[in-house]
Design an enzyme around this catalytic site. Structure first.
Site, PDB file in Angstrom:
ATOM      1  CG  LEU A 279      -6.047   4.482   3.636  1.00 11.96           C
ATOM      2  CD1 LEU A 279      -5.941   3.956   2.286  1.00 11.96           C
ATOM      3  CD2 LEU A 279      -6.639   4.148   4.721  1.00 11.96           C
TER       4      LEU A 279
ATOM      5  CB  SER B  26      -2.889  -3.780  12.242  1.00  6.42           C
ATOM      6  OG  SER B  26      -3.311  -2.385  12.302  1.00  6.42           O
TER       7      SER B  26
ATOM      8  NE  ARG C 149       3.934   2.755  12.800  1.00  9.47           N
ATOM      9  CZ  ARG C 149       3.523   2.348  11.833  1.00  9.47           C
ATOM     10  NH1 ARG C 149       4.394   1.895  10.955  1.00  9.47           N
ATOM     11  NH2 ARG C 149       2.199   2.226  11.512  1.00  9.47           N
TER      12      ARG C 149
ATOM     13  NE  ARG D   4       5.320   3.887   6.371  1.00 11.27           N
ATOM     14  CZ  ARG D   4       4.414   3.090   6.520  1.00 11.27           C
ATOM     15  NH1 ARG D   4       4.414   2.430   7.697  1.00 11.27           N
ATOM     16  NH2 ARG D   4       3.392   2.926   6.062  1.00 11.27           N
TER      17      ARG D   4
ATOM     18  CG  HIS E 243       5.296  -2.005   7.846  1.00 10.83           C
ATOM     19  ND1 HIS E 243       4.786  -3.457   7.164  1.00 10.83           N
ATOM     20  CD2 HIS E 243       4.308  -1.412   7.921  1.00 10.83           C
ATOM     21  CE1 HIS E 243       3.554  -3.036   6.809  1.00 10.83           C
ATOM     22  NE2 HIS E 243       3.109  -2.075   7.096  1.00 10.83           N
TER      23      HIS E 243
ATOM     24  CD  GLU F  25       3.773   4.764   3.100  1.00 12.80           C
ATOM     25  OE1 GLU F  25       4.355   5.194   4.249  1.00 12.80           O
ATOM     26  OE2 GLU F  25       3.531   3.441   2.953  1.00 12.80           O
TER      27      GLU F  25
END
Ligand code: SF4
Ligand code: FES
Lengths: 278, 355
Positions: free
Chosen positions: B159, B2, B48, B153, B119, B143
């Site tokens: 969530l 994560s 990210r 993202r 992912h 999503e």
């Protein structure tokens, strides 16, 4: 490395199954157990044999799809580890392993190592929800959650619904699973409005399925890949009594529902199932 | 692993190429905490896409760690010294456990080895403001729709979108639809149902009948590799054209040479997978087409032709300030592009900087 596997093959629910032996080669220590089965399946397909059916999704121990018995132990020999997280470094070349699906009357075999666990879904449907206002943004922190309650709920919510507890239980009882699901929401302030209803409904739903009755063997806790402790079963029993009193219902009525499938009956059918291999 | 781990972990690689010493034997002075070095104000907390690209760059330079050299260290030694072992365990215990299961390493003592991986796809099904798709009555929440995710993202976005759609939008729009729609009574004898059923049967039979020589997995893997190499963390006009040339070839081979055993009468996982890989072959082509037409860099979409002098993503707001919605125009037809302009009322467009 090379392994010998004896795998339960069964075409569908109504066709009798049997063990078939396979050799699988080219297994490396960093493969997971399921990746090892992928290798076997590639090989089988190339040779024109139908691949072995097994369930999987996340392959990181969080979705609860995977699971079968390895030499009689749900999820295999490592503690707190699902088969998808079990790596081949724990086995050695030449090992021979027996793989079979969960054995419980409430979990009929769909094919090979895949069983139908919709009995679990029906238990969750009976009470796995809370009432929440929707439509406009609630104020942040309007509901305070004690740290201890959050931790307990989180521990209970770690249950991934894999069914190993049922598969390991000599009674094929679903108590650990149901207890975890009830405790998850019953521990939180948000879960209080339906607390008693939830407890009674989920226990009654469990009673309607063909699970056996808990007699505190503790096998479930020993094999649970998520380390769900037996204490949750004690908490469930307390919650059932609490609910029965608060709602002025007869406690015996509820417990009777949970015990409905006679204990011996389920035990027998389990062992009969193992022998007759259906 | 994560991404939340980057809140406390520090990312580094050895300064020297091909350094095979164990991580704990490499002294501080010979480590390159490259995110902290390049982005002093955000450090390990850069988004990210930036973190992924930077990891790819240091590995491409030959400074990646572990077998194969596709890895960078994520080190918790400082966090443990600062917060104490128990606090780190409390925050990230479950993630450390997942890591231990996979690698057999204790990340409390040796740094984790991580590498970016695909992912999710960014984007999703087109929906209107009520989250209804182009099929009346078919709502798409979370999503699976395209509405909230942009070119990037961010952490916990699955969530976030699940909650916002589920709490605030769907509870108002679905009841509204149900209250106002006047559905006719339909059952399985309806012509549309029979057509759909026939379609599925045809598709299934076709896949089963091929009886070729290659497994479904082998196609899946080849397609994955193709996308990784040509439509991955860095793409170029040339790489995308290469992929767009190869995907139809692979798809053609798939339909001619795939081997799916068994029947469509009982559970058949290879058949399920074959259906999905057939879909991936379509989606992969669309992704490459979309990436090719967008000749700017934006978020996770990094076109090597469009970068700043420091190697950061350079947007082209004059030409690409829109969301691209691609309409399926039928089998064998190129999809049609609909541009949805982006309007910014409060926050204005600017070049991102994490320096
Ligand atoms: S309690 Fe444990 S063994 Fe049972 S379903 Fe949940 S995770 Fe699986
Ligand atoms: S595949 Fe998800 S828990 Fe094993």
């Amino acid at each position: 490395m090379k392994l010998s596997l004896r795998i339960w093959r069964q075409k569908d629910r109504n066709t009798p199954g049997r063990f078939v032996s396979y050799e699988v080669d080219g297994v490396t220590p960093d493969m997971s157990f399921l990746e090892m089965l992928d290798v076997l399946n590639e090989d089988l397909t190339t040779r024109g044999e139908e691949p072995v059916a097994f369930e999987h999704d996340c392959r990181e121990g969080i979705c609860g799809s995977c699971g079968f018995l390895i030499d009689g132990v749900p999820h295999g020999p490592r503690r707190h580890t699902t088969v998808c997280q079990l790596h081949m470094r724990f086995f050695k070349g030449g090992d021979s392993l027996t793989l079979e699906p969960w054995r419980a009357r409430a979990f009929p075999v769909v094919r090979d190592l895949v069983v139908d666990r919709s009995a679990f879904d029906r238990i969750i449907q009976a009470g796995g929800y809370i009432s929440a206002p929707t439509g406009s943004a609630p104020d942040a922190n309007a509901i305070l959650v004690p740290k201890e309650a959050a931790d307990t709920a989180f521990d209970a919510a770690a249950c991934i619904g894999c069914g190993a507890c049922v598969a390991s239980c000599p009674n094929a009882a679903a108590m650990l699973f149901t207890a975890a699901k009830v405790a998850h929401l019953n521990s939180l302030p948000q879960g209080q409005p339906e607390r008693d209803e939830r407890t009674l409904n989920m226990v009654a739903a469990m009673g309607r399925e063909v699970f056996g009755t808990c007699s505190n063997h503790g096998e479930c806790e020993a094999v649970c890949p998520k380390g769900i402790p037996l204490e949750f079963i004690a908490a469930l029993n307390r919650d059932v009594i609490r609910a029965a009193f608060r709602r002025r219902r007869e406690p015996l009525h509820v417990i009777g529902a949970a015990q409905h499938p006679a204990h011996e009956d389920v035990c027998e059918s389990n062992s009969a199932q193992k022998e007759s291999s259906t | 692993m994560s991404e939340s781990l980057r809140n406390d972990g520090r990312v580094w690689v050895p300064k020297k190429k091909g350094d095979t010493r164990r991580p704990n034997d490499i002294p501080e002075s010979e480590r390159d905490y490259y995110l902290e070095r390049r982005y002093p104000s955000f450090g390990n907390l850069v988004p990210r896409d930036v973190a992924s690209r930077a990891a790819k760059e240091v590995c491409d330079e030959g400074r990646g760690v572990g077998p194969g050299g596709h890895g960078v260290y994520l080190d918790f030694a400082d966090a443990i010294a600062r917060l104490g072992l128990d606090n780190v365990r409390e925050k990230y215990g479950n993630l450390f456990e997942i890591y231990e299961r996979i690698t057999g390493d204790d990340a409390y003592r040796v740094p984790m080895r991580i590498y970016p991986a695909p992912h999710y796809t960014m984007g999703g099904l087109w929906v209107d403001y009520h989250l209804m798709s182009t099929i009346p009555g078919l709502f798409v929440a979370g999503e699976a729709n395209f509405s909230d995710q942009g070119a990037n993202r961010l952490g916990a976005s699955a969530l976030m979108q699940g909650l916002s759609d589920g709490y605030f939008i769907i509870p108002a729009t679905v009841p509204d639809y149900v209250a106002t729609a006047k559905p006719e009574k339909v059952d399985t004898s309806h012509a549309a149902f029979r057509e759909a059923e026939e379609d599925v049967r045809r598709r299934t039979d076709t896949l089963l009948k091929v009886d070729g020589r290659r497994t479904v997995d082998s196609f899946h893997r080849e397609l994955g590799r193709l996308m990784w190499d040509n439509c991955g963390m860095a793409r170029s006009d040339a790489s995308l054209r290469r992929a767009l040339a190869k995907i139809p070839e692979l798809r053609e081979e798939f339909h001619r040479n795939v081997r799916v055993l068994g029947t469509g009468e009982e559970l058949n996982q290879a058949l399920e997978k074959a259906g999905r890989v057939a879909d991936f072959l379509e989606l992969a082509e669309l992704m490459c087409l979309d990436a090719l037409h967008r000749a700017e860099s934006c978020g996770g979409h990094f076109r090597v032709e469009s970068q700043t002098a420091e190697g950061e993503a350079r947007r082209d707001d004059a030409n690409f300030c829109y969301g691209a919605a691609w309409e399926w125009a039928g089998q064998g037809q190129p999809p049609a592009l609909h541009k949805e302009p982006l309007a910014f009322e409060y926050v204005h467009l600017a070049q991102r900087s994490y320096k």
